[in-house]
Scaffold this motif. Structure first.
Motif, PDB file in Angstrom:
ATOM      1  N   ASP A 102      54.525  32.686  35.972  1.00  0.00           N
ATOM      2  CA  ASP A 102      54.692  33.608  37.087  1.00  0.00           C
ATOM      3  C   ASP A 102      55.850  34.525  36.774  1.00  0.00           C
ATOM      4  O   ASP A 102      56.771  34.148  36.040  1.00  0.00           O
ATOM      5  CB  ASP A 102      54.982  32.845  38.385  1.00  0.00           C
ATOM      6  CG  ASP A 102      53.714  32.314  39.023  1.00  0.00           C
ATOM      7  OD1 ASP A 102      53.840  31.396  39.855  1.00  0.00           O
ATOM      8  OD2 ASP A 102      52.612  32.783  38.681  1.00  0.00           O
ATOM      9  N   GLN A 115      54.292  28.520  35.841  1.00  0.00           N
ATOM     10  CA  GLN A 115      53.310  28.580  36.921  1.00  0.00           C
ATOM     11  C   GLN A 115      53.197  27.216  37.583  1.00  0.00           C
ATOM     12  O   GLN A 115      53.296  26.181  36.930  1.00  0.00           O
ATOM     13  CB  GLN A 115      51.943  28.977  36.334  1.00  0.00           C
ATOM     14  CG  GLN A 115      50.944  29.487  37.350  1.00  0.00           C
ATOM     15  CD  GLN A 115      49.702  29.987  36.659  1.00  0.00           C
ATOM     16  OE1 GLN A 115      48.809  29.213  36.349  1.00  0.00           O
ATOM     17  NE2 GLN A 115      49.667  31.279  36.368  1.00  0.00           N
ATOM     18  N   LYS A 119      48.029  26.260  39.922  1.00  0.00           N
ATOM     19  CA  LYS A 119      47.565  27.538  39.430  1.00  0.00           C
ATOM     20  C   LYS A 119      47.147  27.475  37.974  1.00  0.00           C
ATOM     21  O   LYS A 119      46.482  28.369  37.467  1.00  0.00           O
ATOM     22  CB  LYS A 119      48.646  28.605  39.579  1.00  0.00           C
ATOM     23  CG  LYS A 119      48.949  28.961  41.040  1.00  0.00           C
ATOM     24  CD  LYS A 119      49.970  30.076  41.080  1.00  0.00           C
ATOM     25  CE  LYS A 119      50.291  30.452  42.522  1.00  0.00           C
ATOM     26  NZ  LYS A 119      51.274  31.549  42.572  1.00  0.00           N
TER      27      LYS A 119
END
Length: 1010
Positions: A102, A115, A119
Motif C-alpha cells: 500500500d 498490504q 488484500k
C-alpha cells in the motif's frame, strides 16, 4: 564488500527513521490527495533489479522521496518493469499490486507499507510469494511528542530486546499475544500486548520520582526525588557522566557535582597514581563511599606528600570501571548517624548497572600540547537469567593514559654550586639541556577492569544479589632530578650527568559482595549481606641508585607494598507503619554492622632502604623513594561493631521528619554516638524548606594508627626546595610521645544545613542549601618538625635521644590538633524549556565554600605558636594553607545540552575560584586567580544505535596562573629568587590546584547500544 554492506545498512536505517518520523503525518494523508505528484511521468526499463534500485530511479525522475522500512516491504526482492513516460500513479499501482504493498502520499513523500493480509492475493506462478510475517515497528515519544532515544523494549519471558534510535524508532520481533515491556529512566514503564498491529506509536508518561529517586540520605520505603528529600542529593546519570568527555570517575564527578573537587597530582610519590578527592572542601577521608549502597573500602595509600589531602586516607573512585556505572548519588550532608564513620562531609553512592543488552564505549584523545594521549575501551553486557527477572550484568574496560609534561627550564647549577665553576664544567662536558630535566604533569597509567553485578529472584518475596570487581593498574611517575653536584645522592660512575628517578606503581583492587533480601509475611523488609574488598599498592623505583653502595648499587628497586582489606557484614530491617498509625508514611529502619579492617606494610628489598656506609656521608636507600624497612613492617587489624535506628515519617502531606541515631564501637579507640534530625516542610506545592542538624564523627583510620616510613620529601629550607629524609612515626612511637603528641581519638563534628527546594515552572527546579560544618580534633600530620642548624631544638634532642642519625632531617606523626569551621552554600538550577524542535536542558550549579582553622593545639613540649626557631607546632603557614586555601573557594558551572534528531550539542563553562599556597617566608605566598574552563562537543548518530562524539575539554586552552618570580629588596638584577619554581622547573603550582595544568584536550568517542 564490507563497505557496500555498511553503506546499504546506513541507507536502510535512514529510510526507516524517515518512515517513523512521518508516520503520524501519513495517517492523515490518503492516496491520490496530491494529484500533482501522482501525475509526474516516469520512464523505466529495468530487468531483475532490487526493488530498492527501482525506487531510487523513480526518485531521480520525479523528485519525490520514498519512505519505507526495508524489512517491512522486503526491498531486496527482484523487480522487472518497463514503462515509457507513464504517470507515477500507474507505476505505483502496478508495483503495489504486484508486490502486495500500500502507498500513501504526504507532500513530496510517498510512504510504502505492506498490504494488509486480506488484500494479498494467493501465490501463483505469476505472483511472487506472500510477504513473510514482519517485525513490530514503532516510535516512542514523551508527552510533548518529542522522540526518546535509548528506550528499552523487551518481550516479556523471551530473550533479547532492543532500544530506540535517535529518532525514537525501534524494530523488534514479537508474535501476537506477546507483551512488550517499555522502560526508560525518568518515565513510567508501560506494557503493551501485541494484537494484529505491526506499527505502534507509544507515549511515555513522566515519572520524575523514578528519574531522581535516591538511595542515600533516606531509608524510607516511599520513593523520594532529590527535590523531595530532606537533605541535598545530586543524582548523576551515566549519560551525564559520559557527556563530560572524561574517562575517569573522579574527573566525571568533578564536572557534574558542584561541591566535589579532584585533580591529578604531580611529583608526589604514590599520590601521582591515586587522586585525592574533596567534598565541600573537606578531606578525602571525610566522605564515605558506597557501591550499591554498601560501604566501599579505603585505599591502602596514605597521602603523606605535599598535596591536597595531606595526611588523609581516601577511597579510590578510579578503581571502579566507568562503563559499569548506572548513576552516582552525592549526598551533601553529614550522615555519620546513618552510615557511620567518614560521612562528615557526605556520602557518594555508586550504583552499578543491572540492565540487559550490550553497551560499547570507546574514547581516544590527547592534549593540545601533543602529549597525554588517552585510550579507553569499555564493554557492558547484560544477560537475562530465568523467567522471573534475573539479570547478570558484566563489564570489561581498559584505559591507557600517556603522561604529560609541563616542566619549565632548569636555571640552577648542575655540576657545582659555584655558578662560575659550573658554567665552565657544563661547557667542558658538552653542554646541558635545561628543558629536559623533569616530568611534571599526569603520570603514565595502564588500567584494566572487570566487574559483575547479579540479581536473581528466588521467590516472589526474596532475591539473591552479588557483585564482584577487580582492577589492575600500572603507573609510572617521575621525581626530582638528581644533579651531579648532589654528590651525596648520585653515584657519578653510574650517572655522570645525574639522573631522573621514576616511581612505578602496581595497584590491585578486589571486592566481592553477596546478600539476600526480601519481605516477611509481616511486611518487614530484610537485607543480609557480606562485603569483602581490598587495595594493594606496590612501589618500584627505576633509573635510580643507592649512593651508599657506590658502583655496586642496582639501578632498579622493589620498595615494598601497602595493603588494606576490609570485611563488612550488614543486617538491615525496615517497615512502613504509616497505615497503622493513620499517617502517609512512618518508616522504621534498623540494623547492625560488623566490620574488620586490616592494614599491612611489607618491606622492600634491602638495597632499597639500607645505608651501607652510614659514616661515609652518602645517602642510603633508593633515591626518590627509599623502600619500606623491616622496622616499618605492619600487619594489624581491628574490629568495629555498630547499630543504628532511622525513622522517617510524613507527619502530614506537607511535613516530613527524619530522625536517626548510630552507635559504633572500635576495638582500638573506643565508642562513638551520632544523631541526626532532618525536616522538610512544603510551603506551597512548588516550594519547600528543608534543614538538618546532626553530630558526626570520623574514627582514626587504621592506617593513621600504624603507618610509618622514611621518605624523601622536598622541604623549603632557606628559600630553596631541598630533598630531606622525612621520618613518619606511628602515633604511639616514643618519638611522638617525646614531642608531646597525645593518643589518637575520633574527630567530632556538628553539621547544620538549611535550604529551599522549588519548582518555579514546568520542567524547572531550584535547590539552594546553606551549610556549616564544625569539626574538632581533626587528624592530620603533625609537623614537619625540622632539625636546626644549631642542633639544640626539642626536635634535635628527641631524634638524638632516639638514636636517629642526622641523615634524617624531618619528623612527623598523626595527631588530633586542629579545629576547623567550614561553611558555604550549594545552588542548583535546571530547566528544560519547551522548544519547537529538539530538546534543550540547561543547568546552573554552584558551590561557595570556605574552611577556616579555628584552633591549633600545642603541648607542653612545643607551643602552638611559633617557637624560638620560628616553627609552628604542628602546622606552619604552608600546612595551614593546604587546609584553608588549596581547594577552590567556589565552583560555578553552566551547561546546555541540545538534542535534535540525530544531532546533539553540549556546551559547559566551569569557573574555578581562586586558590592560594602560603609559605614560611611570606614573600613566597602565591594566589592564583579564578579561571573559566569551557568544554564543548557535538554528537551524531551514524547508525540508529551508534553515536559518535567529537569534543574538546578546556576548549580555549586555559592554564592556571604561573608561579611568580621576584627580586630582593636591593634592586640588584642578579639577585633573582625563583620563588616556588624550584630553580625554574615548576611553571605551575603543585601545592594548590584548581583544574590541573595540562591545558586543552580534544577527543573522539563512540557509544553503541544494542
Amino acid at each position: 564488500m564490507k563497505k557496500a554492506f555498511l553503506i546499504n545498512a546506513i541507507k536502510h536505517a535512514a529510510r526507516q527513521l524517515l518512515l517513523m518520523a512521518l508516520f503520524a503525518v501519513s495517517l492523515q494523508a490518503a492516496p491520490g490527495h496530491n494529484q500533482d505528484v501522482l501525475d509526474r511521468e516516469v520512464t523505466l526499463n529495468i530487468k531483475e533489479k532490487k526493488l530498492e534500485y527501482v525506487l531510487n530511479k523513480i526518485e531521480e525522475q520525479t523528485k519525490i522521496t520514498f519512505v519505507f522500512s526495508p524489512k517491512l516491504i522486503q526491498s531486496s526482492r527482484l523487480v522487472t518493469i518497463s514503462k515509457s513516460k507513464e504517470k507515477l500513479s500507474v507505476v505505483l499501482n502496478e508495483l503495489s499490486s504486484y508486490l502486495h504493498l500500500d502507498y500513501e502520499v504526504a507532500g513530496d513523500k510517498v510512504i510504502l507499507k505492506r498490504q494488509l493480509p486480506d488484500k494479498a492475493t494467493a501465490e501463483t506462478d505469476n505472483n511472487p510469494p506472500a510477504i513473510e510475517p514482519v517485525p513490530i515497528t514503532g516510535k516512542i515519544t514523551n508527552a510533548k511528542g518529542d522522540p526518546l532515544s535509548g528506550v528499552s523494549i523487551v518481550v516479556r519471558n523471551k530473550g533479547g530486546g532492543t532500544s530506540t534510535n535517535a529518532n525514537g524508532v525501534f524494530t523488534i520481533n514479537a508474535d501476537e499475544g506477546d507483551v512488550l515491556v517499555v522502560s526508560y529512566i525518568g518515565f513510567k514503564t508501560q506494557e503493551i500486548t501485541i494484537g494484529g498491529q505491526h506499527q505502534l506509536t507509544i507515549r511515555l508518561e513522566d515519572a520524575i520520582a523514578e528519574l531522581t529517586t535516591v538511595v542515600v540520605g533516606s531509608r524510607s520505603l516511599r520513593p523520594r526525588s532529590n527535590v523531595e528529600s530532606p537533605v541535598p542529593v545530586d543524582v548523576i546519570s551515566s549519560k551525564d557522566l559520559l557527556a563530560t568527555g572524561q574517562i575517569e570517575p573522579t574527573q566525571q564527578i568533578q564536572y557534574t557535582a558542584p561541591s566535589f573537587v579532584s585533580n591529578h597530582q604531580t611529583v608526589a610519590d604514590g599520590t601521582d597514581h591515586i587522586d585525592p578527592a574533596s567534598l565541600r572542601g573537606l578531606g578525602p577521608d571525610q566522605v564515605l563511599v558506597l557501591v550499591n549502597g554498601k560501604r566501599r573500602y579505603n585505599q591502602a595509600l596514605v597521602n603523606i606528600n605535599g598535596t591536597v589531602g595531606k595526611g588523609s586516607v581516601g577511597t579510590d573512585l578510579n578503581a571502579i570501571p566507568a562503563s559499569s556505572i548506572e548513576r552516582i548519588e552525592v549526598l551533601r550532608d553529614g550522615a555519620a548517624s546513618q552510615y557511620g564513620s567518614d560521612a562528615i562531609a557526605g556520602v557518594i553512592n555508586v550504583v552499578l548497572k543491572k540492565k540487559t543488552g550490550t553497551q560499547v564505549f570507546a574514547h581516544a584523545g590527547q592534549q593540545y600540547a601533543g602529549d597525554g594521549a588517552n585510550l579507553q575501551l569499555g564493554i557492558n553486557e547484560g544477560f537475562k537469567l530465568g523467567k522471573k527477572g534475573g539479570v547478570l550484568n558484566l563489564t570489561g574496560e581498559v584505559r591507557h593514559r600517556n603522561p604529560t609534561n609541563r616542566a619549565g627550564n632548569y636555571l640552577g647549577t648542575v655540576y657545582n654550586a659555584n655558578a662560575t665553576i659550573d658554567d665552565a664544567m657544563i661547557a667542558q662536558k658538552g653542554g646541558w639541556d635545561r628543558s629536559n630535566n623533569m616530568f611534571i604533569g599526569n603520570s603514565r597509567q595502564l588500567n584494566a577492569y572487570g566487574e559483575a553485578n547479579l540479581e536473581l529472584p528466588i521467590s516472589t518475596k526474596s532475591k539473591f544479589y552479588a557483585m564482584g570487581m577487580y582492577s589492575y593498574r600500572k603507573g609510572k611517575a617521575a621525581g626530582f632530578y638528581r644533579y651531579p653536584k648532589q654528590t651525596t645522592q648520585v653515584v657519578a660512575d653510574l650517572y655522570p650527568r645525574g639522573f631522573l628517578p621514576y616511581i612505578g606503581s602496581e595497584i590491585q583492587d578486589r571486592s566481592l559482595m553477596a546478600g539476600f533480601k526480601g519481605k516477611t509475611a509481616g511486611a518487614w523488609n530484610w537485607d543480609v549481606s557480606s562485603t569483602y574488598g581490598g587495595n594493594q599498592f606496590r612501589f618500584d623505583v627505576t633509573n635510580s641508585n643507592n649512593a651508599s653502595m657506590g658502583d655496586a648499587s642496582p639501578t632498579s628497586f622493589y620498595c615494598g607494598k601497602l595493603a588494606f582489606q576490609q570485611s563488612t557484614t550488614n543486617v538491615d530491617f525496615s517497615k512502613d507503619f504509616g497505615s497503622q498509625l493513620n499517617l502517609s508514611s512512618f518508616n522504621v529502619a534498623l540494623g547492625a554492622e560488623m566490620r574488620v579492617d586490616m592494614f599491612k606494610i611489607s618491606p622492600g628489598q634491602e638495597e632499597s632502604w639500607k645505608n651501607y656506609d652510614p659514616n661515609g656521608g652518602k645517602a642510603g636507600g633508593a633515591q626518590v623513594f627509599p623502600g619500606y624497612q623491616p622496622a616499618n613492617a605492619v600487619n594489624e587489624n581491628r574490629n568495629v561493631l555498630s547499630t543504628y535506628v532511622d525513622v522517617e515519617s510524613d507527619i502530614t502531606e506537607k511535613f516530613l521528619v527524619n530522625v536517626a541515631g548510630r552507635f559504633e564501637h572500635y576495638s582500638d579507640f573506643g565508642s562513638a554516638l551520632a544523631g541526626k534530625l532532618a525536616l522538610r516542610y512544603k510551603i506551597l506545592d512548588a516550594l519547600a524548606i528543608r534543614g538538618a542538624i546532626s553530630n558526626g564523627f570520623r574514627a582514626p583510620s587504621i592506617h593513621q594508627y600504624f603507618f610509618n616510613n622514611t621518605s624523601t620529601q622536598f622541604q623549603l629550607i632557606n628559600g630553596t626546595l631541598t630533598p630531606s629524609n622525612t621520618l613518619t612515626v606511628r602515633n604511639s612511637d616514643p618519638i611522638a610521645k617525646a614531642l608531646g603528641i597525645p593518643d589518637l581519638k575520633e574527630e567530632t563534628s556538628v553539621n547544620y544545613s538549611l535550604g529551599i527546594t522549588a519548582k518555579p515552572g514546568r520542567n524547572t527546579s531550584l535547590t539552594v542549601d546553606a551549610y556549616r560544618i564544625d569539626i574538632k580534633n581533626r587528624i592530620l600530620l603533625a609537623g614537619p618538625f625540622k632539625r636546626t642548624t644549631a642542633g639544640t631544638s626539642i626536635v634535635d634532642q628527641v631524634l638524638n635521644n632516639a638514636g636517629i642519625g642526622t641523615d634524617v632531617q624531618v619528623v612527623q606523626a598523626f595527631a588530633n590538633f586542629v579545629d576547623t569551621k567550614t561553611q558555604g552554600v550549594d545552588i542548583i538550577f535546571s530547566v528544560s524549556p519547551q522548544i519547537n524542535t529538539g530538546n534543550l536542558d540547561i543547568t546552573l550549579a554552584a558551590n561557595f565554600n570556605e574552611t577556616k582553622i579555628q584552633k591549633i593545639k600545642g603541648t607542653d613540649k612545643i607551643p602552638a605558636k611559633p617557637d624560638s626557631v620560628g616553627n609552628y607546632f604542628y602546622f606552619d603557614r604552608a600546612e595551614q594553607s593546604r587546609v584553608e586555601k588549596a581547594n577552590p573557594k567556589n565552583k560555578v558551572s553552566l551547561s546546555a545540552n541540545y538534542q535534535y534528531k540525530k544531532f546533539g550539542l553540549l556546551a559547559r563553562a566551569t569557573r574555578f575560584g581562586k586558590v592560594s599556597s602560603l609559605n614560611a617566608d611570606p614573600r613566597l605566598d602565591e594566589t592564583y586567580d579564578p579561571k573559566v574552563v569551557t568544554d564543548a562537543s557535538i554528537s551524531y548518530s551514524i547508525l540508529p544505535q551508534v553515536r559518535v562524539t567529537i569534543g574538546a575539554n578546556n576548549l580555549f586552552d586555559v592554564y592556571p596562573d604561573k608561579l611568580k618570580w621576584f627580586r630582593d629588596g636591593t634592586g640588584d638584577k642578579t639577585n633573582i629568587y625563583y620563588g616556588n619554581t624550584s630553580d625554574g622547573r615548576f611553571v605551575y603550582s603543585r601545592n594548590a590546584t584548581q583544574f590541573g595544568m595540562n591545558g586543552g584536550y580534544y577527543y573522539v568517542s563512540l557509544s553503541a547500544n544494542f
